[in-house]
Motif scaffolding. Structure first.
Motif, PDB file in Angstrom:
ATOM      1  N   VAL A 188       0.824  -1.212  -0.030  1.00  0.00           N
ATOM      2  CA  VAL A 188       0.014  -0.132   0.008  1.00  0.00           C
ATOM      3  C   VAL A 188       0.789   1.384  -0.042  1.00  0.00           C
ATOM      4  CG1 VAL A 188      -1.575   1.429   1.413  1.00  0.00           C
ATOM      5  CG2 VAL A 188      -2.027  -1.075   1.119  1.00  0.00           C
ATOM      6  N   LEU A 189       1.870   1.304   0.893  1.00  0.00           N
ATOM      7  CA  LEU A 189       2.822   2.495   0.673  1.00  0.00           C
ATOM      8  C   LEU A 189       3.571   2.751  -0.193  1.00  0.00           C
ATOM      9  CD1 LEU A 189       4.260   2.066   4.500  1.00  0.00           C
ATOM     10  CD2 LEU A 189       2.619   3.907   3.673  1.00  0.00           C
ATOM     11  N   THR A 190       3.978   1.567  -0.966  1.00  0.00           N
ATOM     12  CA  THR A 190       4.675   1.702  -2.378  1.00  0.00           C
ATOM     13  C   THR A 190       3.794   2.354  -3.256  1.00  0.00           C
ATOM     14  OG1 THR A 190       6.132  -0.083  -1.814  1.00  0.00           O
ATOM     15  CG2 THR A 190       6.038   0.642  -3.984  1.00  0.00           C
ATOM     16  N   GLU A 191       2.270   1.832  -3.418  1.00  0.00           N
ATOM     17  CA  GLU A 191       1.444   2.427  -4.431  1.00  0.00           C
ATOM     18  C   GLU A 191       1.155   3.924  -4.051  1.00  0.00           C
ATOM     19  OE1 GLU A 191      -1.215  -1.567  -4.949  1.00  0.00           O
ATOM     20  OE2 GLU A 191      -1.997   0.086  -3.687  1.00  0.00           O
ATOM     21  N   ALA A 192       1.139   4.283  -2.564  1.00  0.00           N
ATOM     22  CA  ALA A 192       1.002   5.638  -2.378  1.00  0.00           C
ATOM     23  C   ALA A 192       2.019   6.423  -2.659  1.00  0.00           C
ATOM     24  CB  ALA A 192       0.806   5.810  -0.757  1.00  0.00           C
ATOM     25  N   PHE A 193       3.229   5.917  -2.651  1.00  0.00           N
ATOM     26  CA  PHE A 193       4.463   6.993  -2.980  1.00  0.00           C
ATOM     27  C   PHE A 193       4.479   6.891  -4.646  1.00  0.00           C
ATOM     28  CE2 PHE A 193       5.324   6.604   1.425  1.00  0.00           C
ATOM     29  CZ  PHE A 193       6.137   7.854   1.862  1.00  0.00           C
ATOM     30  N   ALA A 194       4.130   5.849  -5.038  1.00  0.00           N
ATOM     31  CA  ALA A 194       4.379   6.027  -6.825  1.00  0.00           C
ATOM     32  C   ALA A 194       3.163   6.919  -7.103  1.00  0.00           C
ATOM     33  CB  ALA A 194       3.868   4.422  -7.485  1.00  0.00           C
ATOM     34  N   MET A 195       1.911   6.864  -6.522  1.00  0.00           N
ATOM     35  CA  MET A 195       0.738   8.121  -7.039  1.00  0.00           C
ATOM     36  C   MET A 195       1.269   9.220  -6.761  1.00  0.00           C
ATOM     37  SD  MET A 195      -2.425   5.932  -5.392  1.00  0.00           S
ATOM     38  CE  MET A 195      -3.467   7.397  -5.445  1.00  0.00           C
ATOM     39  N   SER A 196       2.119   9.673  -5.691  1.00  0.00           N
ATOM     40  CA  SER A 196       2.509  10.940  -5.266  1.00  0.00           C
ATOM     41  C   SER A 196       3.592  11.458  -6.021  1.00  0.00           C
ATOM     42  CB  SER A 196       3.160  10.804  -3.519  1.00  0.00           C
ATOM     43  OG  SER A 196       2.115  10.567  -2.993  1.00  0.00           O
ATOM     44  N   ARG A 197       4.537  10.420  -6.643  1.00  0.00           N
ATOM     45  CA  ARG A 197       5.506  10.760  -7.645  1.00  0.00           C
ATOM     46  C   ARG A 197       4.868  10.953  -8.815  1.00  0.00           C
ATOM     47  NH1 ARG A 197      10.399  12.342  -6.665  1.00  0.00           N
ATOM     48  NH2 ARG A 197      11.152  10.860  -5.790  1.00  0.00           N
ATOM     49  N   ALA A 198       3.714  10.526  -9.538  1.00  0.00           N
ATOM     50  CA  ALA A 198       3.281  10.728 -10.517  1.00  0.00           C
ATOM     51  C   ALA A 198       2.494  12.217 -10.433  1.00  0.00           C
ATOM     52  CB  ALA A 198       2.131   9.720 -11.003  1.00  0.00           C
ATOM     53  N   GLY A 200       3.708  14.760  -8.922  1.00  0.00           N
ATOM     54  CA  GLY A 200       4.719  15.643  -8.489  1.00  0.00           C
ATOM     55  C   GLY A 200       4.969  16.055  -6.976  1.00  0.00           C
ATOM     56  N   LEU A 201       4.356  15.349  -6.318  1.00  0.00           N
ATOM     57  CA  LEU A 201       4.372  15.586  -4.738  1.00  0.00           C
ATOM     58  C   LEU A 201       5.752  15.377  -4.259  1.00  0.00           C
ATOM     59  CD1 LEU A 201       1.053  14.164  -3.520  1.00  0.00           C
ATOM     60  CD2 LEU A 201       1.646  16.871  -3.915  1.00  0.00           C
ATOM     61  N   ASP A 202       6.414  16.006  -3.359  1.00  0.00           N
ATOM     62  CA  ASP A 202       7.660  15.749  -2.438  1.00  0.00           C
ATOM     63  C   ASP A 202       7.410  14.464  -1.607  1.00  0.00           C
ATOM     64  OD1 ASP A 202       9.619  15.771  -0.443  1.00  0.00           O
ATOM     65  OD2 ASP A 202      10.015  17.848  -0.959  1.00  0.00           O
ATOM     66  N   LEU A 203       8.028  13.556  -1.706  1.00  0.00           N
ATOM     67  CA  LEU A 203       7.720  12.188  -1.183  1.00  0.00           C
ATOM     68  C   LEU A 203       8.130  12.449   0.333  1.00  0.00           C
ATOM     69  CD1 LEU A 203       9.127   9.459  -3.747  1.00  0.00           C
ATOM     70  CD2 LEU A 203       7.019  10.790  -3.422  1.00  0.00           C
ATOM     71  N   ALA A 204       9.055  13.062   0.781  1.00  0.00           N
ATOM     72  CA  ALA A 204       9.327  13.503   2.274  1.00  0.00           C
ATOM     73  C   ALA A 204       8.115  14.332   2.923  1.00  0.00           C
ATOM     74  CB  ALA A 204      10.481  14.540   2.230  1.00  0.00           C
ATOM     75  N   ASP A 205       7.521  15.186   2.152  1.00  0.00           N
ATOM     76  CA  ASP A 205       6.182  15.572   2.595  1.00  0.00           C
ATOM     77  C   ASP A 205       5.218  14.470   2.833  1.00  0.00           C
ATOM     78  OD1 ASP A 205       7.225  18.064   2.551  1.00  0.00           O
ATOM     79  OD2 ASP A 205       6.237  18.922   0.644  1.00  0.00           O
ATOM     80  N   ILE A 206       5.197  13.755   1.779  1.00  0.00           N
ATOM     81  CA  ILE A 206       4.051  12.609   2.063  1.00  0.00           C
ATOM     82  C   ILE A 206       4.347  11.635   3.168  1.00  0.00           C
ATOM     83  CG2 ILE A 206       2.891  10.417   1.077  1.00  0.00           C
ATOM     84  CD1 ILE A 206       1.973  13.333  -0.229  1.00  0.00           C
ATOM     85  N   ALA A 207       5.715  11.284   3.335  1.00  0.00           N
ATOM     86  CA  ALA A 207       6.330  10.595   4.623  1.00  0.00           C
ATOM     87  C   ALA A 207       5.723  11.128   5.897  1.00  0.00           C
ATOM     88  CB  ALA A 207       7.588  10.219   4.451  1.00  0.00           C
ATOM     89  N   ALA A 208       6.200  12.545   5.787  1.00  0.00           N
ATOM     90  CA  ALA A 208       5.952  13.050   7.255  1.00  0.00           C
ATOM     91  C   ALA A 208       4.352  13.190   7.421  1.00  0.00           C
ATOM     92  CB  ALA A 208       6.393  14.710   7.034  1.00  0.00           C
TER      93      ALA A 208
END
Length: 312
Positions: A188-198, A200-208
């Motif tokens: 689920v997390l990998t999917e979420a970060f792949a969506m975020s990258r697509a 243009g979101l900052d992945l560090a912001d998503i993790a936080a």
């Protein structure tokens, strides 16, 4: 070494692999250890640890009052115990730390019963690094008297503590549940970060964001499960139909960006089923009702508090 030749407080350890070596080192902080592994190189490495001696004969472990297993899979544990059983002394205590099924540990108990030997399961929740650093946590199952007898070994291995989860096999059941959650959440997390990258979101912001108490990773446990599901309280809150809508938006966004989803797609089916079951206006924790119907058992429970005593 023949049957009934005991080694006193020396602990036998079968398996000196990736986890077995740090297990040997932790045991050696409080006990003399006799280690066995089929591979000579692993025995040589273990022999460098103070208070650890090694043997190339599995049968030598039978002289130890306590034998710890740290093996790759259930089949190997079964073979080892079948080989050792005829030589074990009455009262020998086997501590299974390998990750196996609860039914496997109960099978070990039946296998050893004619010899008078006993078994408990002490699943290692933590990884190799935690065991090496003395911060591992153990999930323990078995007879209370057997667990009490194994206390010095459990104390040496469980630097961060250990708790009895129930009867024989309960520790392994808890470990399998934990691993199932961890591995599914990783997808689920990998999917979420792949969506975020697509997007243009900052992945560090998503993790936080996700690690916040009110984020999407933590709050489903602390609120939806530990408050609502535990008490079967589905009134008010975020309606399931709204959660389904949000899930649909996530699928739509991923589709537009060309991000493949697997776990989130499967989760959408659960919300569809819950809607069809008439739970649309309930808090979305009501998806638990589906499993209660399928399994015929309540998922309610009393969450632990700081005042609850541990068995360790």
């Amino acid at each position: 070494m023949t049957k009934n030749q005991r080694t006193g407080t020396r602990v036998g350890l079968c398996g000196l692999g990736q986890m077995g070596l740090p297990v040997a080192a932790r045991l050696a902080t409080a006990h003399d250890v006799l280690g066995y592994d089929i591979t000579a190189d692993r025995r040589t490495m273990a022999h460098q640890i103070e208070r650890v001696t090694t043997t190339d004969r599995l049968a030598d472990l039978a002289g130890c009052d306590t034998i710890v297993l740290s093996l790759p899979n259930p089949a190997i544990s079964r073979t080892v115990l079948a080989d050792l059983a005829p030589q074990l002394n009455t009262g020998t205590l086997v501590v299974e730390t390998s990750t196996v099924l609860p039914s496997d540990v109960r099978e070990w108990a039946q296998l050893l019963a004619p010899t008078g030997a006993r078994v408990i399961d002490a699943a290692i929740l933590s990884g190799v690094a935690q065991m090496s650093g003395g911060t591992a946590t153990l999930l323990v199952g078995g007879d209370r008297a057997d667990i009490e007898a194994a206390g010095p070994v459990l104390d040496a291995l469980g630097g961060a503590g250990w708790s009895r989860f129930g009867d024989l096999g309960a520790g392994m059941a808890a470990k399998v549940v934990n691993n199932g959650v961890a591995h599914a959440v990783m997808v689920v997390l990998t999917e979420a970060f792949a969506m975020s990258r697509a997007e243009g979101l900052d992945l560090a912001d998503i993790a936080a964001m996700l690690e916040r108490p009110d984020g999407g990773l933590i709050r489903p446990l602390t609120h939806r499960v530990m408050e609502r599901m535990a008490a079967a309280d589905y009134d008010g809150g975020m309606p399931l139909e709204a959660a389904r809508k949000d899930s649909t938006l996530a699928l739509a966004m991923a589709q537009r960006s060309g991000t493949p989803l697997f776990a989130m797609q499967a989760a959408q089916s659960v919300y569809d089923l819950a809607m069809a079951a008439g739970f649309g206006r309930d808090d979305y924790a009501a998806v638990a009702r589906l499993w209660e119907d399928w399994g015929g058992a309540s998922l309610g429970f009393r969450p632990q508090t700081a005042d609850d005593g541990a068995d360790s």
